[in-house]
Design a protein around this motif. Sequence first.
Motif, short mmCIF file in Angstrom:
data_model
loop_
_atom_site.label_atom_id
_atom_site.label_comp_id
_atom_site.label_asym_id
_atom_site.label_seq_id
_atom_site.Cartn_x
_atom_site.Cartn_y
_atom_site.Cartn_z
N UNK A 362 0.84 -1.21 0.00
CA UNK A 362 0.00 0.00 0.00
C UNK A 362 0.87 1.26 0.00
N UNK A 363 1.80 1.33 0.97
CA UNK A 363 2.62 2.54 1.09
C UNK A 363 3.61 2.65 -0.08
N UNK A 364 4.08 1.50 -0.59
CA UNK A 364 5.02 1.53 -1.72
C UNK A 364 4.40 2.12 -2.97
N UNK A 473 -11.03 2.06 -4.96
CA UNK A 473 -12.09 1.32 -4.28
C UNK A 473 -11.46 0.48 -3.16
N UNK A 474 -11.76 0.75 -1.86
CA UNK A 474 -11.18 -0.08 -0.80
C UNK A 474 -11.63 -1.53 -0.92
N UNK A 475 -10.75 -2.47 -0.60
CA UNK A 475 -11.12 -3.90 -0.60
C UNK A 475 -10.70 -4.51 0.74
N UNK A 491 -6.82 -1.91 -1.88
CA UNK A 491 -7.67 -1.14 -2.80
C UNK A 491 -7.48 -1.66 -4.21
N UNK A 492 -8.47 -1.33 -5.05
CA UNK A 492 -8.30 -1.58 -6.48
C UNK A 492 -8.72 -0.30 -7.21
#
Length: 505
Positions: A362-364, A473-475, A491-492
Amino acid sequence: VPSGEVLTFGDDNFVKFEENGVKEAKNAAFVLVAGGLGERLGYNGIKLALPSESTTGACFLQHYIESILALQAASCRLAQGPCQSQIPLVIMTSDDTHARTVDLLVSNSFFGMKPAQVILLKQEKVACLADNDARLAVDPQNKYKIQTKPHGHGDVHSLLYSSGLLDTWRDSGVKWVLFFQDTNGLLFKAIPAALGVSSTKEYHVNSLAVRRKAKEAIGGITKLTHTDGRTMVINVEYNQLDPLLRATGHPDGDVNDKTGFSPYPGNINQLILALNPYIEELKKTRGAIKEFVNPKYKDSTKTAFKSSTRLECMMQDYPKTLPPSARVGFTVMDTWLAYAPVKNNPEDAAKVPKGNPYHSATSGEMAIYRANSLILRKAGAQIPDPVVQVFNGQEVEVWPRITWKPKWALIFSDVKTKVNSGCSISQQSSMIINGQNVFLQDLSLDGALVINSVDEAKVKVSGCVRNKGWILEPVDYNDSSLSEEVRIRGFKIEKVDQQEMNYTA
């Protein structure tokens, strides 16, 4: 604190080193250390196959190869006279990753590189130890088989030595060997300037580094002096740096100075070695690196291991055997520009204390968008501040989702020639630039814009682009109907609407 070069992105000094580095790139060889799987990430593939970001889905290996090819082309354009340079890429694999790395390369036609440019060297595994008495650990499924694990990325030196490649490179004019690791999507933004520093300062060893906060979980680059006067410049692991300082006349240990950072730069395990001194050193050591053991214990009694351990060695310990005459330095870059490794799974990342880096998928990915947004902002484009969102329990800054192919802009002066100050991009926008000669002039973007062009085309993008764009879109990380690549990000990208421009001539 050893001597080194501290760079500030975008100033004259930085630009000068970058341009110097691009000139020097045709004399470089790259070595990618990729012996590990992505298990710690919650990803069952090899880390090189993981997408570095979701807008294009380009995996880390594709990004690295395209960056090297862009450097190769740019360096040749600057060469006086003919240039036949093909920058070699060595990938160190292990039993865990070798077959899958070959498959990734072959099935993607080596991402545009000539197959002869890419050389794979496989490291062996070593026997595992079961306890503090170093009894050999046997395979739980087969008591006649010894457990094995990789010996660490320090093996890269002995593999290069025994392969005979270094002499071949020297004979073909290679002067520099750049070592890098498998999941840092920002690295090639830092390499041109760092190579420029190596070339200008004639460093035998140049460690890429970032500013680190005191006690941050990242090794510090220090100069150690022995009681008999011998010195060495070396990475000291973060858990050893504070006690070492306290034991040597620094009662406060590892603390921030007036800049708000530790005076000891944070080592990010990317090394640039001058080839000739490297060959001379390996003739003495045959590439052997001092080993250590790092068991993970079940509890504070330190009697039982969580799992078997092994002797291992680290690539960055190479300077330990160098003579005092060796020129060992470092190049410090802004963290946002140079360092966003992807190594922690979502559960571990969510437990990281607030304010510390997550080092997750995520952070990368968010770090890539941040770096590109800040670079465009520095070039004069209007880019708003990010919004904060939470994915997989991690609070991250979300900038506009801007990506470009390395051939569009390798260094800051490329960006400045291709973007004017009349451009503005809204926070919820996405933009992909896939072409070499694309110029943004007075572009106002609020939505999604994809520009694809052949290298021979010259494309000017201006005016107003408005559409519904792409939505994050959070997943749910535990949703097994989704692919691992998506789940570990949290997320996607829902591609609702976009303007796509294709120039094939």
